[in-house]
Design a protein around this motif. Structure first.
Motif, mmCIF file in Angstrom:
data_model
loop_
_atom_site.group_PDB
_atom_site.id
_atom_site.type_symbol
_atom_site.label_atom_id
_atom_site.label_comp_id
_atom_site.label_asym_id
_atom_site.label_seq_id
_atom_site.Cartn_x
_atom_site.Cartn_y
_atom_site.Cartn_z
ATOM 1 N N SER A 173 0.838 -1.188 0.000
ATOM 2 C CA SER A 173 0.000 0.000 0.000
ATOM 3 C C SER A 173 0.873 1.238 0.000
ATOM 4 O O SER A 173 2.025 1.203 0.457
ATOM 5 C CB SER A 173 -0.917 0.020 1.223
ATOM 6 O OG SER A 173 -1.818 -1.063 1.187
ATOM 7 N N ALA A 207 0.247 5.342 0.975
ATOM 8 C CA ALA A 207 -0.596 6.440 1.423
ATOM 9 C C ALA A 207 -0.018 7.747 0.909
ATOM 10 O O ALA A 207 1.174 8.019 1.124
ATOM 11 C CB ALA A 207 -0.676 6.455 2.939
ATOM 12 N N SER A 245 -0.300 12.084 0.138
ATOM 13 C CA SER A 245 -0.862 13.367 0.550
ATOM 14 C C SER A 245 -0.040 14.477 -0.071
ATOM 15 O O SER A 245 1.047 14.239 -0.626
ATOM 16 C CB SER A 245 -0.861 13.486 2.083
ATOM 17 O OG SER A 245 0.449 13.413 2.592
ATOM 18 N N ASP A 255 -7.518 3.655 -4.549
ATOM 19 C CA ASP A 255 -8.749 4.082 -3.895
ATOM 20 C C ASP A 255 -8.669 5.600 -3.775
ATOM 21 O O ASP A 255 -8.002 6.122 -2.866
ATOM 22 C CB ASP A 255 -8.886 3.418 -2.530
ATOM 23 C CG ASP A 255 -10.205 3.733 -1.850
ATOM 24 O OD1 ASP A 255 -10.842 4.739 -2.208
ATOM 25 O OD2 ASP A 255 -10.584 2.982 -0.941
ATOM 26 N N ASN A 256 -9.315 6.306 -4.691
ATOM 27 C CA ASN A 256 -9.209 7.769 -4.696
ATOM 28 C C ASN A 256 -9.912 8.402 -3.506
ATOM 29 O O ASN A 256 -9.587 9.521 -3.127
ATOM 30 C CB ASN A 256 -9.744 8.326 -6.005
ATOM 31 C CG ASN A 256 -8.764 8.134 -7.157
ATOM 32 O OD1 ASN A 256 -7.615 7.725 -6.953
ATOM 33 N ND2 ASN A 256 -9.218 8.405 -8.371
ATOM 34 N N ALA A 257 -10.857 7.705 -2.925
ATOM 35 C CA ALA A 257 -11.527 8.241 -1.741
ATOM 36 C C ALA A 257 -10.604 8.232 -0.522
ATOM 37 O O ALA A 257 -10.770 9.033 0.398
ATOM 38 C CB ALA A 257 -12.786 7.437 -1.434
ATOM 39 N N LYS A 258 -9.626 7.322 -0.540
ATOM 40 C CA LYS A 258 -8.708 7.185 0.597
ATOM 41 C C LYS A 258 -7.289 7.607 0.262
ATOM 42 O O LYS A 258 -6.378 7.427 1.086
ATOM 43 C CB LYS A 258 -8.718 5.741 1.102
ATOM 44 C CG LYS A 258 -10.059 5.281 1.655
ATOM 45 C CD LYS A 258 -9.988 3.859 2.177
ATOM 46 C CE LYS A 258 -11.330 3.424 2.759
ATOM 47 N NZ LYS A 258 -11.272 2.026 3.265
ATOM 48 N N ASN A 259 -7.074 8.150 -0.939
ATOM 49 C CA ASN A 259 -5.735 8.576 -1.367
ATOM 50 C C ASN A 259 -4.711 7.460 -1.178
ATOM 51 O O ASN A 259 -3.603 7.682 -0.646
ATOM 52 C CB ASN A 259 -5.290 9.831 -0.602
ATOM 53 C CG ASN A 259 -5.970 11.090 -1.091
ATOM 54 O OD1 ASN A 259 -6.974 11.023 -1.814
ATOM 55 N ND2 ASN A 259 -5.453 12.234 -0.697
ATOM 56 N N THR A 260 -5.089 6.275 -1.625
ATOM 57 C CA THR A 260 -4.236 5.114 -1.397
ATOM 58 C C THR A 260 -4.037 4.327 -2.690
ATOM 59 O O THR A 260 -4.972 4.163 -3.472
ATOM 60 C CB THR A 260 -4.849 4.193 -0.328
ATOM 61 O OG1 THR A 260 -5.085 4.944 0.866
ATOM 62 C CG2 THR A 260 -3.913 3.050 0.013
#
Length: 129
Positions: A21, A23, A25, A73-78
């Motif tokens: 994964s 993450a 930002s 997962d664009n909703a979780k920026n992952t």
């Protein structure tokens, strides 16, 4: 600023699986394509897989085609990388990398491109034979 943090690596036997994964930002995540790259000791950076900004298009290096699956997962920026049928030659530190330009439709496959791009600390994947 761009921040990328990879996780999920580990030690696995040949034939095993791992899920990495990343993450992210510091930038508009859903505007950029993303890649996984890897760097093994004594070797250059190898581009592994790419996914476009919306997640509808993917590309893979021949060495991992059919074994690895990139997703986001664009909703979780992952960003994720599902790795199966792992081989000892997959041993490397894995990094995620964002495209330099938003909205690109294809990856930069040349590993040397990624020496100067922002990346996180990476996550080590070790595959034993």
């Amino acid at each position: 600023q761009v921040r990328l943090v990879e996780s999920g690596g580990g030690l696995v036997q040949a034939g095993g699986s791992l899920r990495l994964s990343c993450a992210a930002s510091g930038f508009s995540f859903d505007n950029y394509g993303l890649s996984w790259i890897r760097w093994a000791p004594g070797k250059g950076i190898e581009w592994v897989a790419w996914i476009n900004s919306g997640g509808s298009s993917t590309n893979y290096a021949a060495s991992v085609q059919g074994r690895f699956t990139i997703s986001r997962d664009n909703a979780k920026n992952t960003l994720h990388l599902e790795m199966s049928s792992l081989k000892p030659e997959d041993t490397a530190k894995y990094y995620c990398a964002k495209d330099l330009l938003a909205g690109t439709s294809s990856p930069v496959r040349d590993g040397s491109h990624y020496y100067g791009t922002p990346r996180g600390p990476g996550t080590q994947v070790t595959v034993s034979s």
